[in-house]
Design a protein around this motif. Structure first.
Motif, short mmCIF file in Angstrom:
data_model
loop_
_atom_site.label_atom_id
_atom_site.label_comp_id
_atom_site.label_asym_id
_atom_site.label_seq_id
_atom_site.Cartn_x
_atom_site.Cartn_y
_atom_site.Cartn_z
N GLU A 1 9.01 -7.12 -14.24
CA GLU A 1 9.28 -5.86 -14.94
C GLU A 1 9.08 -4.69 -13.99
OE1 GLU A 1 10.35 -3.92 -18.56
OE2 GLU A 1 10.31 -6.02 -18.03
N THR A 2 10.03 -3.76 -13.99
CA THR A 2 10.00 -2.61 -13.10
C THR A 2 10.11 -1.34 -13.93
OG1 THR A 2 11.09 -3.88 -11.36
CG2 THR A 2 11.19 -1.50 -11.16
N ALA A 3 9.38 -0.32 -13.57
CA ALA A 3 9.50 1.00 -14.20
C ALA A 3 9.83 2.02 -13.11
CB ALA A 3 8.20 1.39 -14.90
N LEU B 1 12.82 4.57 -16.76
CA LEU B 1 13.55 3.36 -17.11
C LEU B 1 12.67 2.15 -16.86
CD1 LEU B 1 16.92 4.10 -15.28
CD2 LEU B 1 16.35 4.56 -17.66
N THR B 2 12.75 1.18 -17.75
CA THR B 2 12.08 -0.10 -17.51
C THR B 2 13.13 -1.19 -17.59
OG1 THR B 2 11.51 -0.44 -19.83
CG2 THR B 2 9.86 0.65 -18.43
N GLY B 3 12.91 -2.25 -16.84
CA GLY B 3 13.81 -3.39 -16.83
C GLY B 3 13.45 -4.31 -15.69
N LEU C 1 19.11 -2.55 -11.45
CA LEU C 1 18.10 -2.57 -12.51
C LEU C 1 18.79 -2.85 -13.84
CD1 LEU C 1 15.10 -2.12 -13.30
CD2 LEU C 1 15.75 0.22 -13.86
N TYR C 2 18.47 -3.96 -14.48
CA TYR C 2 18.96 -4.30 -15.81
C TYR C 2 18.07 -3.51 -16.78
CZ TYR C 2 20.29 -7.13 -19.84
OH TYR C 2 20.76 -7.56 -21.06
N LYS D 1 13.33 6.30 -21.58
CA LYS D 1 12.57 7.39 -22.20
C LYS D 1 12.86 8.67 -21.46
CE LYS D 1 8.78 4.48 -23.73
NZ LYS D 1 7.36 4.19 -23.62
N ALA D 2 13.17 9.71 -22.21
CA ALA D 2 13.44 11.01 -21.59
C ALA D 2 12.13 11.65 -21.18
CB ALA D 2 14.17 11.92 -22.57
#
Length: 120
Positions: free
Chosen positions: A29-31, A78-80, A111-112, A117-118
């Protein structure tokens, strides 16, 4: 005989690189934080310019593509998970799981995107 073997190896290498599977990278998981760009009119590709200036390609969900103005140019988190991009220049587009994206882009991997989140 040597030429035949060399040609066989060359064909096998070309097939292996052009038929590469879209298996997920082992990045987990990447943010990421940055400003998102949504490319209108194509398949589900966008990009994120991170705070450090790095460009990361995005495989975006359909709900983002239906309303690109909601997210285009916005600061986001973004996370994915990171997925491999096929390395062949012959791909106009390809699939990452359930999303189709253009073959070109600004980064080696994609990145999928699972959540957006804004930032305010």
């Amino acid at each position: 005989m040597f030429v035949k073997q060399l040609l066989t190896v060359a064909v096998l290498v070309m097939l292996a690189t052009s038929c590469r599977s879209n298996a997920a990278a082992d990045h987990g998981e990447t943010a990421l934080r940055g400003v998102m760009t949504v490319y209108v009119g194509g398949h589900g590709l966008g990009s994120l310019r991170t705070l450090s200036g790095e460009c990361v390609d995005l495989a975006l969900p359909k709900n983002v593509l239906r309303r690109p103005g909601t997210w285009d140019g916005k600061a986001v988190v973004l996370t994915g998970s990171m997925d491999y991009r096929p390395r062949s220049q012959n791909f106009l587009w390809y699939d990452i799981r359930d999303r189709r994206i253009e073959g070109g882009g600004c980064s080696d991997d994609v990145l999928y995107v699972q959540t957006i989140k804004a930032l305010r």
